[in-house]
Design an enzyme around this catalytic site. Structure first.
Site, short mmCIF file in Angstrom:
data_model
loop_
_atom_site.label_atom_id
_atom_site.label_comp_id
_atom_site.label_asym_id
_atom_site.label_seq_id
_atom_site.Cartn_x
_atom_site.Cartn_y
_atom_site.Cartn_z
CG ASP A 147 -2.45 1.51 13.03
OD1 ASP A 147 -2.85 2.21 12.09
OD2 ASP A 147 -1.45 0.77 12.95
CG ASP A 181 -4.14 1.27 7.75
OD1 ASP A 181 -3.26 1.72 7.00
OD2 ASP A 181 -3.96 1.05 8.96
#
EC number: 3.4.23.36
Length: 216
Positions: A147, A181
């Site tokens: 991430d 995401d």
């Protein structure tokens, strides 16, 4: 292949951008390192997530294994559903949104399945190496999701009179996430926003087909 071109192209582009961004971050940044893009409102902030989207976790090694297997089963189901929708000529906008969700789910599955085997461990002092001599940092299905997108837009303290959290520090938006995401979130939100349009047109098409059958 008619009807498949746009969804497949969209899936390919999302996966390409997602994986390029993750490879770059993994190979060029250490855990916790920041690059500012728009001052302190948008940062590239490298973390690794052993669990679900937006930094959420799902307990222990068995939880990680279950989550990886569940993701694989889910993406197979979404892929089959997308094929069915295209084949049966569902609303184009709806199929593209499902393609976004599929691409996002597949992008994070790639991390979980393969990253542990092809990268060395990232930490606060060392950048990862691709295909290290001693092997990767984790076995098959135990990789961590990379991430990096961080938007701490508003930071401050709740007023003292505010219920429960009065006087406490708050930060919006706290989660760190990735392109995959984002694709999932955008796909879901667009389906929720335009569901009436998508399914209204499908209902009209069904009524038209039924009326033609009755006339025949």
């Amino acid at each position: 292949m008619k009807g498949y071109t746009r969804p497949i192209t969209l899936i390919f582009l999302i996966l390409l951008v997602d994986q390029i961004s993750k490879f770059w971050v993994k190979l060029n940044m250490t855990i916790g390192q920041d690059f500012t893009i728009l001052g302190n409102k948008f940062l590239i902030h490298f973390i690794e997530n052993p669990g679900m989207a937006y930094g959420m976790e799902f307990g222990g090694e068995y939880g990680k294994l279950f989550l990886s297997i569940f993701r694989i089963i889910a993406v197979i189901g979404i892929g089959y559903g997308l094929h069915y929708m295209i084949k049966n000529k569902y609303h184009r906008g709806f199929t593209l949104n499902v393609a976004l969700i599929f691409a996002g789910a597949l992008g994070n599955i790639i991390d979980c399945v393969f990253y542990g085997m092809i990268f060395s461990e990232s930490d606060f002092y060392t950048k990862a190496v691709l295909f290290p001599e001693g092997g990767g940092y984790a076995p098959f299905l135990y990789g961590k999701v990379v991430d990096m997108l961080y938007f701490p837009l508003i930071e401050g303290n709740f007023p003292t009179w505010f219920p429960i959290w009065g006087g406490e520090h708050f930060l919006f938006f706290r989660p760190v996430f990735n392109i995959a995401d984002s694709a999932i979130s955008v796909g879901v939100v667009l389906i929720l926003l335009f569901q009436k349009r998508y399914f209204k047109e499908e209902h009209k098409e069904e009524e038209s087909v039924n009326s033609e059958m009755l006339e025949d």
